[in-house]
Design an enzyme around this catalytic site. Structure first.
Site, PDB file in Angstrom:
ATOM      1  N   GLY A 170       0.752  -1.394   0.055  1.00  0.00           N
ATOM      2  CA  GLY A 170       0.079   0.069  -0.058  1.00  0.00           C
ATOM      3  C   GLY A 170       0.963   1.227   0.104  1.00  0.00           C
TER       4      GLY A 170
ATOM      5  CG  ASP B 180      -1.392   2.048   2.729  1.00  0.00           C
ATOM      6  OD1 ASP B 180      -1.189   1.847   4.233  1.00  0.00           O
ATOM      7  OD2 ASP B 180      -2.001   0.823   2.537  1.00  0.00           O
TER       8      ASP B 180
ATOM      9  CG  ASP C  48      -8.293   0.873   9.837  1.00  0.00           C
ATOM     10  OD1 ASP C  48      -9.026   1.943   9.849  1.00  0.00           O
ATOM     11  OD2 ASP C  48      -8.534  -0.306   9.978  1.00  0.00           O
TER      12      ASP C  48
ATOM     13  N   GLY D 153      -4.256   1.208  14.228  1.00  0.00           N
ATOM     14  CA  GLY D 153      -2.884   1.649  14.667  1.00  0.00           C
ATOM     15  C   GLY D 153      -2.292   0.303  15.078  1.00  0.00           C
TER      16      GLY D 153
ATOM     17  CB  THR E 119      -0.298  -2.741  11.178  1.00  0.00           C
ATOM     18  OG1 THR E 119      -1.600  -3.366  11.024  1.00  0.00           O
ATOM     19  CG2 THR E 119       0.888  -3.559  10.292  1.00  0.00           C
TER      20      THR E 119
ATOM     21  CE  LYS F   5     -10.257   4.120   6.748  1.00  0.00           C
ATOM     22  NZ  LYS F   5     -10.873   2.742   6.549  1.00  0.00           N
TER      23      LYS F   5
ATOM     24  CG  ASP G  48      -5.998  -3.980  -1.304  1.00  0.00           C
ATOM     25  OD1 ASP G  48      -5.480  -3.454  -0.111  1.00  0.00           O
ATOM     26  OD2 ASP G  48      -6.462  -5.230  -1.440  1.00  0.00           O
TER      27      ASP G  48
ATOM     28  NE  ARG H 208      -2.320  -3.801  -3.712  1.00  0.00           N
ATOM     29  CZ  ARG H 208      -2.382  -3.861  -2.507  1.00  0.00           C
ATOM     30  NH1 ARG H 208      -2.246  -2.803  -1.712  1.00  0.00           N
ATOM     31  NH2 ARG H 208      -2.600  -4.763  -1.986  1.00  0.00           N
TER      32      ARG H 208
HETATM   33  P1  IMP Z   1      -4.388  -1.352  11.261  1.00  0.00           P
HETATM   34  O1  IMP Z   1      -3.934   0.509  11.276  1.00  0.00           O
HETATM   35  O2  IMP Z   1      -3.306  -1.892  12.049  1.00  0.00           O
HETATM   36  O3  IMP Z   1      -5.617  -1.387  11.742  1.00  0.00           O
HETATM   37  O4  IMP Z   1      -4.144  -1.231   9.773  1.00  0.00           O
HETATM   38  C1  IMP Z   1      -3.885  -0.727   8.555  1.00  0.00           C
HETATM   39  C2  IMP Z   1      -3.796  -1.502   7.607  1.00  0.00           C
HETATM   40  O5  IMP Z   1      -5.122  -1.919   7.105  1.00  0.00           O
HETATM   41  C3  IMP Z   1      -3.449  -0.674   6.438  1.00  0.00           C
HETATM   42  O6  IMP Z   1      -1.903  -0.647   6.099  1.00  0.00           O
HETATM   43  C4  IMP Z   1      -4.142  -1.166   5.252  1.00  0.00           C
HETATM   44  O7  IMP Z   1      -3.485  -2.072   4.642  1.00  0.00           O
HETATM   45  C5  IMP Z   1      -5.340  -1.730   5.795  1.00  0.00           C
HETATM   46  N1  IMP Z   1      -6.517  -0.756   5.655  1.00  0.00           N
HETATM   47  C6  IMP Z   1      -7.318  -0.090   6.680  1.00  0.00           C
HETATM   48  N2  IMP Z   1      -8.047   0.763   6.430  1.00  0.00           N
HETATM   49  C7  IMP Z   1      -8.334   0.634   5.006  1.00  0.00           C
HETATM   50  C8  IMP Z   1      -9.123   1.131   3.880  1.00  0.00           C
HETATM   51  O8  IMP Z   1      -9.962   1.981   4.035  1.00  0.00           O
HETATM   52  N3  IMP Z   1      -8.684   0.710   2.497  1.00  0.00           N
HETATM   53  C9  IMP Z   1      -7.878  -0.113   2.312  1.00  0.00           C
HETATM   54  N4  IMP Z   1      -6.952  -0.701   3.277  1.00  0.00           N
HETATM   55  C10 IMP Z   1      -7.283  -0.344   4.532  1.00  0.00           C
HETATM   56 MG    MG Z   2      -0.529  -0.961   4.594  1.00  0.00          MG
END
Ligand code: IMP
Ligand code: MG
Length: 174
Positions: A42, A98, A101, A103, A105, A129, A157, A163
Site C-alpha cells: 500500500g 498508506d 486505521d 494503529g 500494525t 482514520k 486496495d 491500487r
Molecule cells: P491497522 O492500522 O493495523 O488497523 O491496519 C492498517 C492496514 O489496514 C493498512 O495498512 C491497510 O493495509 C489496511 N486498511 C485499513 N483501512 C483501509 C481502507 O480504508 N482501505 C484499504 N485498506 C485499509
Molecule cells: Mg498498509
C-alpha cells in the site's frame, strides 16, 4: 451487483498535499539524509511520489508485513514477509504508510524498528482514520484525516484491485 468508485480526494488534491509534505520533510531534515522505509504494498505509490518531492538526499528500503488475524480486523501481531535490505542503525528513518486505521500494525512495527537503533524514527502516512484508532500511534506527517469509510486508490486496495487509481475513492455497490 455493480461496483463503482466515488472520488473522495482528487488526483490534484493528493498531488498538492504530497508536494507540501515533501517540502516540510526537506525543511525538517536539512543537512541530513533521510531513509524512507516503505510498507508494501500500500505505501509504494505514496512513497515514490513523496520521494520525488524531497530535496535532501534520500535512500529507500522496503518491507512487507502481514498481520495475523482476519482480513477485516488486524490483530497487531505482525509477521515479516519481506524484511528490509539495510540495517537502520544511525539512520534518520521515516516509515511511509498508506493509512493508519486501528494503529495495531503500526504500533507493533514501529516498536520493532525502534529496536534496530535508528538515529531517529518518524511516521508519515497519506491517510489517517482517527475515529478507528484502538492503539495510540504518534503520526509525524499526515496527508489527510478522513472519515471512517473504506477507501481505495493510491496504493490502497479492495481485494487487491484499485491500487493504481491516481486518486482516493470509496467503493460503492448497487
Ligand atoms: P491497522 O492500522 O493495523 O488497523 O491496519 C492498517 C492496514 O489496514 C493498512 O495498512 C491497510 O493495509 C489496511 N486498511 C485499513 N483501512 C483501509 C481502507 O480504508 N482501505 C484499504 N485498506 C485499509
Ligand atoms: Mg498498509
Amino acid at each position: 451487483m455493480s461496483e463503482r468508485v466515488r472520488v473522495m480526494l482528487s488526483e490534484q488534491e493528493v498531488d498538492k498535499r504530497i508536494q507540501e509534505i515533501g517540502e516540510q520533510i526537506s525543511r525538517d531534515y536539512e543537512g541530513k539524509q533521510v531513509h524512507l522505509v516503505c510498507v508494501l504494498k500500500g505505501g509504494s505509490f505514496f512513497m515514490c511520489e513523496l520521494a520525488k518531492r524531497i530535496s535532501v538526499p534520500v535512500s529507500l528500503d522496503f518491507m512487507s508485513v502481514s498481520s495475523y488475524g482476519s482480513e477485516t480486523k488486524s490483530s497487531g501481531v505482525v509477521r515479516i514477509v519481506k524484511d528490509l535490505d539495510e540495517p537502520l542503525k544511525d539512520k534518520d528513518v521515516i516509515v511511509v504508510e498508506d493509512i493508519v486505521d486501528s494503529g495495531r500494525t503500526l504500533s507493533y512495527l514501529l516498536a520493532m524498528l525502534q529496536d534496530r537503533g535508528p538515529k531517529s524514527l518518524r511516521l508519515c502516512t497519506l491517510l489517517d482514520k482517527p475515529d478507528r484508532r484502538v492503539i495510540d500511534v504518534h503520526v509525524d506527517y499526515t496527508g489527510f484525516q478522513i472519515p471512517d469509510e473504506f477507501v481505495v486508490g493510491y496504493g490502497l486496495d479492495y481485494d487487491q484491485r484499485y491500487r493504481n487509481l491516481p486518486y482516493i475513492g470509496v467503493v460503492e455497490f448497487d
